[in-house]
Design an enzyme around this catalytic site. Sequence first.
Site, PDB file in Angstrom:
ATOM      1  N   ASN A 175      33.251  42.837  32.648  1.00 43.65           N
ATOM      2  CA  ASN A 175      34.226  43.405  33.543  1.00 43.65           C
ATOM      3  C   ASN A 175      34.867  41.871  34.009  1.00 43.65           C
ATOM      4  O   ASN A 175      34.244  41.152  34.596  1.00 43.65           O
ATOM      5  CB  ASN A 175      33.537  43.666  34.653  1.00 43.65           C
ATOM      6  CG  ASN A 175      34.160  43.907  35.880  1.00 43.65           C
ATOM      7  OD1 ASN A 175      35.584  44.034  35.709  1.00 43.65           O
ATOM      8  ND2 ASN A 175      33.584  44.238  37.095  1.00 43.65           N
ATOM      9  N   TRP A 176      36.394  41.927  33.225  1.00 46.28           N
ATOM     10  CA  TRP A 176      37.012  40.864  33.487  1.00 46.28           C
ATOM     11  C   TRP A 176      37.641  40.665  34.891  1.00 46.28           C
ATOM     12  O   TRP A 176      38.003  39.781  35.249  1.00 46.28           O
ATOM     13  CB  TRP A 176      37.973  40.848  32.357  1.00 46.28           C
ATOM     14  CG  TRP A 176      37.684  40.612  31.355  1.00 46.28           C
ATOM     15  CD1 TRP A 176      36.291  40.691  30.679  1.00 46.28           C
ATOM     16  CD2 TRP A 176      38.495  40.293  29.999  1.00 46.28           C
ATOM     17  NE1 TRP A 176      36.484  40.536  29.277  1.00 46.28           N
ATOM     18  CE2 TRP A 176      37.709  40.231  28.826  1.00 46.28           C
ATOM     19  CE3 TRP A 176      39.843  40.377  29.772  1.00 46.28           C
ATOM     20  CZ2 TRP A 176      38.137  40.102  27.476  1.00 46.28           C
ATOM     21  CZ3 TRP A 176      40.531  40.171  28.636  1.00 46.28           C
ATOM     22  CH2 TRP A 176      39.599  40.061  27.471  1.00 46.28           C
ATOM     23  N   LYS A 177      37.462  41.783  35.645  1.00 42.99           N
ATOM     24  CA  LYS A 177      37.766  41.713  37.200  1.00 42.99           C
ATOM     25  C   LYS A 177      39.394  41.440  37.051  1.00 42.99           C
ATOM     26  O   LYS A 177      39.841  41.619  35.967  1.00 42.99           O
ATOM     27  CB  LYS A 177      37.202  40.995  38.009  1.00 42.99           C
ATOM     28  CG  LYS A 177      35.750  41.305  37.906  1.00 42.99           C
ATOM     29  CD  LYS A 177      34.756  40.623  38.869  1.00 42.99           C
ATOM     30  CE  LYS A 177      33.315  41.149  38.928  1.00 42.99           C
ATOM     31  NZ  LYS A 177      32.499  40.515  39.824  1.00 42.99           N
ATOM     32  N   HIS A 229      32.858  50.253  41.513  1.00 40.97           N
ATOM     33  CA  HIS A 229      32.583  48.938  41.592  1.00 40.97           C
ATOM     34  C   HIS A 229      32.403  48.374  43.180  1.00 40.97           C
ATOM     35  O   HIS A 229      33.281  48.843  43.847  1.00 40.97           O
ATOM     36  CB  HIS A 229      33.523  47.989  40.772  1.00 40.97           C
ATOM     37  CG  HIS A 229      32.752  46.405  40.666  1.00 40.97           C
ATOM     38  ND1 HIS A 229      32.749  45.474  41.727  1.00 40.97           N
ATOM     39  CD2 HIS A 229      32.061  46.048  39.661  1.00 40.97           C
ATOM     40  CE1 HIS A 229      32.265  44.433  41.374  1.00 40.97           C
ATOM     41  NE2 HIS A 229      31.702  44.536  40.085  1.00 40.97           N
ATOM     42  N   GLY A 271      28.663  37.290  41.653  1.00 37.53           N
ATOM     43  CA  GLY A 271      29.570  36.050  42.006  1.00 37.53           C
ATOM     44  C   GLY A 271      28.970  35.028  42.775  1.00 37.53           C
ATOM     45  O   GLY A 271      29.621  34.110  43.125  1.00 37.53           O
ATOM     46  N   SER A 329      25.616  37.846  38.590  1.00 37.12           N
ATOM     47  CA  SER A 329      25.364  36.596  37.915  1.00 37.12           C
ATOM     48  C   SER A 329      24.373  36.488  36.852  1.00 37.12           C
ATOM     49  O   SER A 329      23.651  35.772  36.485  1.00 37.12           O
ATOM     50  CB  SER A 329      24.474  35.743  39.138  1.00 37.12           C
ATOM     51  OG  SER A 329      25.265  35.679  40.171  1.00 37.12           O
ATOM     52  N   GLU A 354      33.314  45.849  44.469  1.00 34.89           N
ATOM     53  CA  GLU A 354      34.663  45.171  45.305  1.00 34.89           C
ATOM     54  C   GLU A 354      35.444  46.398  45.494  1.00 34.89           C
ATOM     55  O   GLU A 354      36.352  46.034  46.521  1.00 34.89           O
ATOM     56  CB  GLU A 354      35.272  44.272  44.079  1.00 34.89           C
ATOM     57  CG  GLU A 354      34.378  43.150  43.921  1.00 34.89           C
ATOM     58  CD  GLU A 354      34.235  42.392  42.756  1.00 34.89           C
ATOM     59  OE1 GLU A 354      35.113  42.726  41.751  1.00 34.89           O
ATOM     60  OE2 GLU A 354      33.293  41.687  42.320  1.00 34.89           O
ATOM     61  N   GLY A 402      30.017  39.874  34.799  1.00 36.42           N
ATOM     62  CA  GLY A 402      31.397  39.503  35.249  1.00 36.42           C
ATOM     63  C   GLY A 402      31.883  38.027  34.897  1.00 36.42           C
ATOM     64  O   GLY A 402      32.431  37.724  33.750  1.00 36.42           O
ATOM     65  N   GLY A 403      31.643  37.060  35.667  1.00 39.43           N
ATOM     66  CA  GLY A 403      32.210  35.630  35.265  1.00 39.43           C
ATOM     67  C   GLY A 403      32.044  35.300  34.033  1.00 39.43           C
ATOM     68  O   GLY A 403      32.557  34.801  33.176  1.00 39.43           O
ATOM     69  N   GLU A 433      24.212  46.915  40.476  1.00 38.15           N
ATOM     70  CA  GLU A 433      24.551  45.525  40.912  1.00 38.15           C
ATOM     71  C   GLU A 433      24.276  45.232  42.464  1.00 38.15           C
ATOM     72  O   GLU A 433      25.314  45.638  43.229  1.00 38.15           O
ATOM     73  CB  GLU A 433      26.090  45.509  40.415  1.00 38.15           C
ATOM     74  CG  GLU A 433      26.511  45.709  39.171  1.00 38.15           C
ATOM     75  CD  GLU A 433      27.872  45.184  38.850  1.00 38.15           C
ATOM     76  OE1 GLU A 433      27.829  44.490  37.818  1.00 38.15           O
ATOM     77  OE2 GLU A 433      28.817  45.471  39.495  1.00 38.15           O
TER      78      GLU A 433
HETATM   79  P1  13P Z   1      29.296  38.466  37.921  1.00 40.74           P
HETATM   80  O1  13P Z   1      28.554  38.408  36.574  1.00 40.74           O
HETATM   81  O2  13P Z   1      30.418  37.361  38.186  1.00 40.74           O
HETATM   82  O3  13P Z   1      28.115  38.017  39.228  1.00 40.74           O
HETATM   83  O4  13P Z   1      29.847  39.583  38.395  1.00 40.74           O
HETATM   84  C1  13P Z   1      28.781  40.941  38.253  1.00 40.74           C
HETATM   85  C2  13P Z   1      30.089  42.037  38.404  1.00 40.74           C
HETATM   86  O5  13P Z   1      30.609  42.303  39.637  1.00 40.74           O
HETATM   87  C3  13P Z   1      30.085  42.904  37.233  1.00 40.74           C
HETATM   88  O6  13P Z   1      30.571  44.150  37.541  1.00 40.74           O
END
Ligand code: 13P
Length: 252
Positions: free
Chosen positions: A9-11, A94, A172, A213, A96, A234-235, A166
């Site tokens: 997930n590149w956000k 998600h 994050g 994470s 967020e 994510g990251g 999640e």
């Molecule tokens: P991180 O891997 O950056 O913690 O993000 C997880 C996430 O929200 C994937 O959708």
Amino acid sequence: MRTPFVAGNWKMNKTIAEARALVSEMAPELQEIRGVEKVLCPPFTALFAVSSLLIGTDIGLGAQDMYWEEKGAFTGQVSPLMVRELCRYVIIGHSERRAYFGETDASVNRKVAAAQAFDLIPIVCVGETLSEYESGQTAEVVARQVREGLKGLPAEFGSRIVIAYEPVWAIGTGKASSGENANAVVRDIIRPALAELFDPQTAQATRVLYGGSVTAANAAEFFQQPEIDGALVGGASLKAGEFVAIVKAAAG
Ligand code: 13P
């Protein structure tokens, strides 16, 4: 048997040029890895460019959200019909989006139903916040998100849905859940909720990922858990080497 599944997930990251560069760097190596369903979820603006780079590969493409209506006067929204032109997958609910953009279990449910109608595979995110975790509400919150988010769907579609657990406190933050804790949530909360909603076979057939994470260093801890079928990253999905290493870990 549940095929392992890893999605990035590149956000809200990567311009079109940056997205092209990242995919060109990771796709050849991802292609070599067998036995894992691999999916990239760039922002909407990069979907078309990335889709053309993925032609002829076994790497799937996903959107990070969508609206439930097919078309019409909904300024700023992207419809399931439009997503389906380029993607097989779509992330829904998600944390967020729940925290910043008013996503609710009810809107998640409408979007998941739209995914079914347009033959998209939804990656449905659930997870408790830090305060819910600290006050012992994990089971109640996660079970409700599964129950309300997926209600009214047929079992045949249930087993095609991918769920991502999640915990919001792990996203994050660099503070991943332990493998054991995530496994217990999937075993004791998510699969029983699926069994109640659909049936026990569907609950066993549905892929459930961990997210929060995940890195190349800790991925194996999650993938060796019997109830965890992969990761939503994510990251670490923004770095070719890290993401490739995570997908390799899922291949075992
Ligand atoms: P991180 O891997 O950056 O913690 O993000 C997880 C996430 O929200 C994937 O959708």
